[in-house]
Design an enzyme around this catalytic site. Structure first.
Site, short mmCIF file in Angstrom:
data_model
loop_
_atom_site.label_atom_id
_atom_site.label_comp_id
_atom_site.label_asym_id
_atom_site.label_seq_id
_atom_site.Cartn_x
_atom_site.Cartn_y
_atom_site.Cartn_z
N LYS A 1 0.87 -1.39 -0.06
CA LYS A 1 -0.13 0.26 -0.05
C LYS A 1 0.93 1.28 -0.04
CE LYS A 1 -2.04 3.69 2.24
NZ LYS A 1 -1.67 4.34 3.01
N ASP B 1 -6.21 0.82 0.23
CA ASP B 1 -6.16 0.90 1.61
C ASP B 1 -7.67 0.59 2.22
OD1 ASP B 1 -7.87 2.88 0.74
OD2 ASP B 1 -7.34 4.36 2.14
#
Length: 215
Positions: A122, A141
DNA sequence: CTCCCGATAT
DNA sequence: ATATCAGGAG
């Protein structure tokens, strides 16, 4: 229930109109500062991160200076972002790795970014897309995961699987945009606790329309 | 899987 | 009081 291709492209088209040119809300003046800000943003709002980074970057603007920082001083500065022991260790260790192994430069590829402390897919994807304008994946996310699940772009909740589903269902030229757009949609409209379905422009084609639960 | 963890909205 | 916030390491 997974959506058909036509509905997916329809969702993309509508969201593109709502969020034509999104980028991170994190404040930064270099790749290193963006990297640090993203590490700090774990389980914390961007607004909160932006309150501490001006102080942090004024004192430790570069990997070289951050690498020599006192851990407790870093902890004091970033405390309000939560997880401050782990985050302080992550950013100082990352600064050390950057100065020792990467000539003080933030690498521009996934493989090297993953060698840094406190950096997984991420965080790496945010740095790659927002700073280097590269796309090796989709930023997934908590917001992207939730929006993707509710709109039927994925049936998975594990971030890696969500990312694979998005990479499979979205054309590559949309990857960079989609991550940011879904984040903004997840924040402003499709939020976890009280999704504002009445204000959502894709509410009519959303299978979870009206469903208030999170995932 | 658990743990890390403070600030904020509900 | 509790859920959530641009997750990652062990």
């Amino acid at each position: 229930m997974l959506l058909k291709k036509e509905k997916i492209s329809k969702i993309v088209k509508i969201l593109r109109k709502d969020y034509p040119d999104t980028k991170t809300a994190l404040g930064y003046e270099s790749a290193f500062q963006l990297l640090v800000a993203v590490i700090l943003s774990a389980q914390c709002t961007d607004a909160r991160v932006n309150m501490v980074t001006p102080v942090l970057f004024a004192k430790y603007p570069t990997p070289q200076k951050m690498a020599k920082a006192n851990l407790e001083d870093i902890e004091t500065i970033i405390k309000s972002t939560g997880f401050y022991h782990a985050k302080a260790k992550s950013i100082v260790t990352t600064a050390q790795i950057l100065t020792e192994d990467f000539n003080g430069e933030v690498p521009d590829n996934m493989n090297d970014l993953l060698k840094l402390r406190g950096v997984a897919r991420k965080t790496a994807n945010v740095v790659l897309s927002d700073f280097f304008k590269k796309t090796e994946g989709v930023v997934v996310d908590t917001h992207v995961k939730r929006v993707s699940y509710r709109t039927g772009l994925t049936n998975n909740t594990a971030p890696v699987k969500v990312e694979l589903d998005l990479m499979k269902k979205l054309p590559k030229q949309d990857w960079l945009w989609a991550g940011n757009a879904f984040v903004w949609h997840g924040r402003k409209v499709c939020d976890a606790r009280k999704p504002k379905c009445s204000l959502c422009s894709i509410t009519k084609i959303c299978p979870k329309n009206g469903v208030k639960n999170s995932i």
